[in-house]
Motif scaffolding. Structure first.
Motif, PDB file in Angstrom:
ATOM      1  N   ALA A  39       0.341  -5.086  -5.525  1.00 22.79           N
ATOM      2  CA  ALA A  39       1.513  -5.834  -5.991  1.00 22.79           C
ATOM      3  C   ALA A  39       2.822  -5.140  -5.625  1.00 22.79           C
ATOM      4  O   ALA A  39       3.770  -5.783  -5.161  1.00 22.79           O
ATOM      5  N   GLU A  40       2.885  -3.839  -5.829  1.00 21.18           N
ATOM      6  CA  GLU A  40       4.103  -3.086  -5.533  1.00 21.18           C
ATOM      7  C   GLU A  40       4.437  -3.137  -4.043  1.00 21.18           C
ATOM      8  O   GLU A  40       5.598  -3.265  -3.663  1.00 21.18           O
ATOM      9  N   GLN A  41       3.400  -3.025  -3.207  1.00 20.97           N
ATOM     10  CA  GLN A  41       3.609  -3.078  -1.758  1.00 20.97           C
ATOM     11  C   GLN A  41       4.152  -4.437  -1.342  1.00 20.97           C
ATOM     12  O   GLN A  41       5.065  -4.524  -0.521  1.00 20.97           O
ATOM     13  N   ILE A  42       3.565  -5.489  -1.893  1.00 20.05           N
ATOM     14  CA  ILE A  42       3.989  -6.849  -1.538  1.00 20.05           C
ATOM     15  C   ILE A  42       5.426  -7.075  -1.982  1.00 20.05           C
ATOM     16  O   ILE A  42       6.245  -7.592  -1.210  1.00 20.05           O
ATOM     17  N   ALA A  43       5.739  -6.694  -3.208  1.00 20.05           N
ATOM     18  CA  ALA A  43       7.100  -6.884  -3.730  1.00 20.05           C
ATOM     19  C   ALA A  43       8.129  -6.182  -2.840  1.00 20.05           C
ATOM     20  O   ALA A  43       9.169  -6.767  -2.503  1.00 20.05           O
TER      21      ALA A  43
END
Length: 84
Positions: A39-43
């Protein structure tokens, strides 16, 4: 995922009766989730906050009638909504 397992996942909650349209952003976050990004990477990659990215994923799940993200990915792949 084998074709048999894929079909089983689709049958858990059923594929949508009509092809649901996902926004470009929803397709992007679902595709990135499908390839294993966190999630953090995508955001960071799409320049939004993590809660906004999670909202996009939840919208995908709801639009596709899926209980889980894995099921949403399977349904979207089955309807050829995602790009490799």
């Amino acid at each position: 995922m084998s074709l048999t397992a894929f079909n089983r996942v689709l049958k858990i909650n059923g594929a949508p009766s009509t092809v649901t349209t996902l926004t470009a952003r929803e397709r992007e976050v679902l595709t990135r989730t499908a390839i294993g990004e966190k999630a953090e990477q995508i955001a960071r990659a799409i320049n939004v906050t993590k809660p906004t990215m999670v909202m996009h994923l939840n919208n995908c799940r709801k639009k596709l009638g899926a209980r889980t993200l894995a099921q949403a990915v399977a349904i979207a792949l089955g309807h050829r909504m995602l790009r490799p």
